[in-house]
Design an enzyme around this catalytic site. Structure first.
Site, PDB file in Angstrom:
ATOM      1  N   ASP A  13       0.624  -1.227   0.000  1.00 10.34           N
ATOM      2  CA  ASP A  13      -0.003   0.159  -0.007  1.00 10.34           C
ATOM      3  C   ASP A  13       0.790   1.356  -0.063  1.00 10.34           C
ATOM      4  O   ASP A  13       2.058   1.368   0.536  1.00 10.34           O
ATOM      5  CB  ASP A  13      -0.880  -0.025   1.251  1.00 10.34           C
ATOM      6  N   TYR A  18       5.547  -8.538   8.716  1.00  9.65           N
ATOM      7  CA  TYR A  18       5.161  -7.241   8.675  1.00  9.65           C
ATOM      8  C   TYR A  18       5.512  -6.539  10.175  1.00  9.65           C
ATOM      9  O   TYR A  18       5.140  -7.216  11.300  1.00  9.65           O
ATOM     10  CB  TYR A  18       3.995  -6.828   8.478  1.00  9.65           C
TER      11      TYR A  18
END
Length: 236
Positions: free
Chosen positions: A55, A83
């Site tokens: 993103d 992440y």
């Protein structure tokens, strides 16, 4: 930061690992790299693709494949991802991140580290996840975010994903930092939404960095501009 190879053969196929900056789209990275490589090599076309969207409001590892190595994109996409995510509890946004403003606030005084740990344990393994409406999922030929940004309602179907591990790295309410390892197709924004719902106070993503894609981690990654500015191509 990794060292430059002595010789790159981009048409034959290279796997390039970059550290994407904030506000760049994945396609921005692909387009920039493709344009500059074509210019430096003096060619009009070069296959370049990315192995997994990141993103615009996320940073970290993005893997690009060039030339014949684009055949490896699907296998790289299927690898485990890692992440580091920062969530704000007690509030929500329509996009589940900072792309949109907070639309609800709720009391989070009941949230403890022990409650959070208990909630997180329920997300380990194979689970069903509804993708965010602000996502690139296709619905009737259009991206879901096109519907969302124009104010149209769209219903997305839940998909099976795998969460391998969720670890609390920092607990400082209303913010929590988590390390997540997961399989293909996982939306960390949607995970933030679901954690917030399970905590009964809402939550959204305020920061996200992808630290690993399969065997490729931040130690393997170049900054895009640094790589292109220092790359030397022999066109003789």
């Amino acid at each position: 930061m990794p060292e430059f190879k002595k010789k790159y053969d981009f048409p034959a196929g290279e796997i390039l690992v970059f550290h994407k900056d904030l506000n760049w789209t994945s396609f921005d990275v692909v387009n920039k790299v493709r344009y500059e490589l074509c210019r430096m090599m003096g060619v009009k076309k070069l296959k370049v693709g990315h192995a997994g969207t990141l993103d615009p409001l996320a940073t970290g590892v993005i893997v690009l494949c060039t030339g014949k190595a684009t055949k490896r994109i699907e296998s790289i996409q299927a690898t485990e991802k890692e992440y580091v995510a920062t969530l704000k509890v007690g509030a929500t946004t329509p996009s589940f991140d900072l792309e949109t403003k907070e639309d609800t606030t709720q009391d989070y005084s009941h949230v403890t580290k022990e409650l959070l740990q208990d909630v997180l344990s329920g997300f380990i393994g194979e689970i069903e996840q509804v993708p965010p409406v602000f996502s690139a999922v296709k619905v009737k030929g259009k991206r879901a975010f096109d519907y969302a940004r124009s104010g149209e309602e769209v219903k997305l179907q839940a998909k099976k994903i795998v969460i391998h591990e969720v670890e609390i790295e920092n607990f400082d309410l209303p913010f929590i930092k988590l390390r997540v390892t997961c399989g293909k197709g996982t939306y960390i924004r949607a995970l933030a939404r679901d954690i917030g719902e399970a905590l009964n106070c809402g939550a959204y993503l305020t920061g996200l960095e992808r630290t690993r894609v399969g065997e490729f981690d931040l130690d393997n990654a170049f900054k895009v501009d640094y790589f292109l500015e220092n790359l030397k191509i022999d066109v003789s």
